[in-house]
Design a protein around this motif. Structure first.
Motif, PDB file in Angstrom:
ATOM      1  N   TYR A 153       0.831  -1.205   0.000  1.00  0.00           N
ATOM      2  CA  TYR A 153       0.000   0.000   0.000  1.00  0.00           C
ATOM      3  C   TYR A 153       0.870   1.262   0.000  1.00  0.00           C
ATOM      4  O   TYR A 153       0.570   2.238  -0.681  1.00  0.00           O
ATOM      5  N   ALA A 154       1.950   1.220   0.790  1.00  0.00           N
ATOM      6  CA  ALA A 154       2.798   2.409   0.941  1.00  0.00           C
ATOM      7  C   ALA A 154       3.814   2.558  -0.188  1.00  0.00           C
ATOM      8  O   ALA A 154       4.478   3.604  -0.288  1.00  0.00           O
ATOM      9  N   GLN A 155       3.931   1.569  -1.028  1.00  0.00           N
ATOM     10  CA  GLN A 155       4.953   1.555  -2.089  1.00  0.00           C
ATOM     11  C   GLN A 155       4.753   2.685  -3.093  1.00  0.00           C
ATOM     12  O   GLN A 155       5.709   3.264  -3.598  1.00  0.00           O
ATOM     13  N   PHE A 169      -5.337   7.053  -3.835  1.00  0.00           N
ATOM     14  CA  PHE A 169      -6.529   6.561  -4.513  1.00  0.00           C
ATOM     15  C   PHE A 169      -7.322   5.615  -3.614  1.00  0.00           C
ATOM     16  O   PHE A 169      -8.556   5.604  -3.638  1.00  0.00           O
ATOM     17  N   LEU A 170      -6.623   4.826  -2.802  1.00  0.00           N
ATOM     18  CA  LEU A 170      -7.276   3.795  -1.995  1.00  0.00           C
ATOM     19  C   LEU A 170      -7.677   4.293  -0.609  1.00  0.00           C
ATOM     20  O   LEU A 170      -8.468   3.641   0.068  1.00  0.00           O
ATOM     21  N   TYR A 171      -7.138   5.416  -0.181  1.00  0.00           N
ATOM     22  CA  TYR A 171      -7.467   5.943   1.153  1.00  0.00           C
ATOM     23  C   TYR A 171      -8.509   7.044   0.987  1.00  0.00           C
ATOM     24  O   TYR A 171      -8.201   8.146   0.547  1.00  0.00           O
ATOM     25  N   ILE A 172      -9.772   6.747   1.321  1.00  0.00           N
ATOM     26  CA  ILE A 172     -10.875   7.673   1.081  1.00  0.00           C
ATOM     27  C   ILE A 172     -11.677   7.875   2.368  1.00  0.00           C
ATOM     28  O   ILE A 172     -12.078   6.906   3.012  1.00  0.00           O
ATOM     29  N   ARG A 195      -9.463   1.412   1.375  1.00  0.00           N
ATOM     30  CA  ARG A 195     -10.174   0.418   0.564  1.00  0.00           C
ATOM     31  C   ARG A 195      -9.337  -0.863   0.475  1.00  0.00           C
ATOM     32  O   ARG A 195      -8.128  -0.808   0.260  1.00  0.00           O
ATOM     33  N   LYS A 196      -9.991  -1.988   0.619  1.00  0.00           N
ATOM     34  CA  LYS A 196      -9.265  -3.255   0.648  1.00  0.00           C
ATOM     35  C   LYS A 196      -9.240  -3.897  -0.739  1.00  0.00           C
ATOM     36  O   LYS A 196     -10.188  -3.770  -1.523  1.00  0.00           O
ATOM     37  N   PRO A 220      -9.139  -2.667  -5.900  1.00  0.00           N
ATOM     38  CA  PRO A 220     -10.426  -2.958  -5.252  1.00  0.00           C
ATOM     39  C   PRO A 220     -11.537  -3.304  -6.230  1.00  0.00           C
ATOM     40  O   PRO A 220     -12.481  -4.011  -5.867  1.00  0.00           O
ATOM     41  N   VAL A 221     -11.442  -2.819  -7.479  1.00  0.00           N
ATOM     42  CA  VAL A 221     -12.471  -3.133  -8.477  1.00  0.00           C
ATOM     43  C   VAL A 221     -12.477  -4.625  -8.789  1.00  0.00           C
ATOM     44  O   VAL A 221     -13.528  -5.278  -8.785  1.00  0.00           O
TER      45      VAL A 221
END
Length: 499
Positions: free
Chosen positions: A217-219, A226-229, A234-235, A242-243
């Motif tokens: 995630y941190a890479q 985009f994934l932190y909302i 988002r997993k 996530p899609v």
């Protein structure tokens, strides 16, 4: 010639005794001592590289031969790797070409198909509307190689692997799947892999991320943003985004739902029944709005195609629950995000997509064959970073087709999807065997939701979604073929008895 035959028989006899353990201990020592010495010397001079090469040789060669000789085993290996390849590659450097493993598997399965087809040239397997339209779509993809607007032939090469070349798997599935038992095996494997994926998503949401997952995630800061909302991550489970996670949970739940209507043991029905809400629960963890509209859409089609009292009651109950979820006041972040999927005007991201599509429309209308495969997305940014299309976020799978392949390509793609669904629906009503009928219905529903999901997102470009989609397309024809074979067998048996 006689000496050669004798030598060949001696080798076969020796190999048989080696496999069955009939060789004496002294003979075994004489055979394996030099081999052990060679391995030791190789590792001593080559180190871990030599050890890895030897291990790959010992495991890899038999595995390659098994994939070629036993296609169902090869398909099973392909499905497993399609699910887990991204997860396996997470701790590796981003530039590691792990995708080449799936490419090699595709080549091996095609080789196995060609070798088998050489001795069993039954063209009847491919004589259906879906096959003809897929061939037309493949031809158009290869025609795009000479698109004058294409930024780079390398962009086409990298894109055609996942957009077009993977479609050849449809013909592999269509030819190699020949029994109801094989279909059951692939369904079981599919659901097991989906359940393991769901467990991963559940673990990430309720237990926490593993160190490897945190690093992934941190890479990439862009990926993380985009994934932190709204304060929630988002997993993705074992998937690349996530899609893909959400869509695969939906199709797994639909497969479980259809299998409930087949004649299976009660405990299996209980397992399938409990799996459905679990798949839908972990789907919410992805935060993918596009996936939330798929279950009600699938249930509506199910009610239309399988019109009976039990189905209508189930769909009616589901509609009441859905209505309550959409309109109920809540502070739960998952339900709030779920509700916005049915109110697109209130969704900022939907409005951004709509604005992007409005801006790109003049380009699509002025380029009938598009800007070339790979002109948008990651390959566009890599091979033509300063181009207009490289900076365009396609989001929708249909918009991407329109941009890269023009309105001609979009019309051809939509025609292909129409033919697939039309063929599946027709086959469903033609099939007499209740079990095969439900298998066909499950595939129709899965293809239907993938097509709906392909509008707000790109649903058919990531593993394992692309593999599962073409497996579903192949099973539409396989189920009808098996049903016809069963009916012909029954007629022949009746004829023989009467005679």
């Amino acid at each position: 010639m006689l000496n050669q035959a004798q030598k060949s028989n001696s080798v076969i006899s020796f190999y048989r005794k080696l496999v069955t353990g009939e060789l004496s201990t002294p003979t075994m020592i004489l055979v394996f001592l030099p081999v052990a010495a060679l391995i030791a010397v190789a590792i001593a001079f080559g180190g871990i590289i030599a050890a890895g090469a030897i291990l790959a040789l010992i495991i890899g060669v038999p595995l390659v031969l098994a994939i070629i000789a036993y296609p169902i085993f090869g398909i099973a290996v392909f499905m497993v790797l399609a699910f887990f390849m991204n997860y396996i590659s997470e701790p590796l450097p981003p530039e590691t070409p792990t995708g080449i493993v799936l490419d090699i598997l595709t080549y091996l399965l095609i080789l196995g198909f060609l070798l088998k087809f050489k001795y069993d040239r039954d063209w009847s397997h491919f004589q259906n509307p879906i096959s003809y339209w897929i061939l037309a779509w493949l031809a158009y993809n290869f025609f795009e190689a000479i698109n004058p607007a294409s930024p780079s032939i390398l962009a086409w090469i990298y894109t055609v692997r996942t957009v077009a070349f993977i479609m050849l798997m449809y013909f592999i599935f269509l030819y190699q799947i020949r029994t109801k038992k094989t279909i059951k095996f692939l369904f079981k494997l599919w659901l097991i892999l989906a359940f393991l994926s769901a467990l991963s998503g559940f673990q990430q949401e309720n237990i926490g991320l593993l160190p490897m997952e945190k690093a992934w995630y941190a890479q990439d800061p862009l990926r993380l943003s985009f994934l932190y909302i709204n304060g929630h991550l988002r997993k993705v489970a074992i998937f690349p985004d996530p899609v893909t996670f959400a869509y695969n949970m939906v199709v797994a739940a639909l497969l479980c739902l259809c299998l409930l209507f087949t004649k299976i043991k009660t405990w299996k029905k209980v397992v399938l029944g409990l799996s459905i809400p679990f798949f839908f629960l972990v789907m919410l963890y992805s935060g993918t709005r596009g996936a939330f509209v798929l279950p009600p859409a699938a249930l509506a089609l199910l009610a239309v195609m399988n019109y009976n009292k039990k189905i209508l009651m189930m769909v009616g109950a589901a509609a009441l629950v859905l209505g309550a979820l959409i309109f109920m006041p809540t502070s739960n972040q998952f339900i709030k995000r779920f509700q916005t999927a049915f109110r697109p005007s209130d969704d900022a991201s939907f409005n951004v997509r709509a604005e992007n599509q409005r801006k790109i429309k003049p380009y699509i209308l002025s380029h009938p064959i598009g800007g070339g495969l790979g002109s948008v997305g990651i390959w566009g940014r890599r091979f033509a970073p300063n181009s207009f299309l490289a900076k365009f976020p396609p989001d929708s799978g249909y918009v991407r087709v329109a941009v890269e392949m023009g309105y001609v390509g979009l019309l051809l793609f939509c025609a292909l999807m129409f033919v697939i669904l039309k063929t599946g629906i027709n086959n469903y009503y033609l099939i007499k065997d209740p079990e095969l009928k439900m298998y066909c219905l499950a595939m129709v529903l899965i293809i239907f939701v993938f097509n709906i999901g392909n509008y707000p997102q790109q649903a058919l470009v990531q593993y394992p979604s692309n593999i599962l989609f073409y497996l579903a397309c192949a099973l539409l024809s396989v189920t009808l073929r098996l049903d016809k074979q069963e009916r012909e067998k029954s007629v022949n048996q009746s004829t023989q008895l009467n005679a």
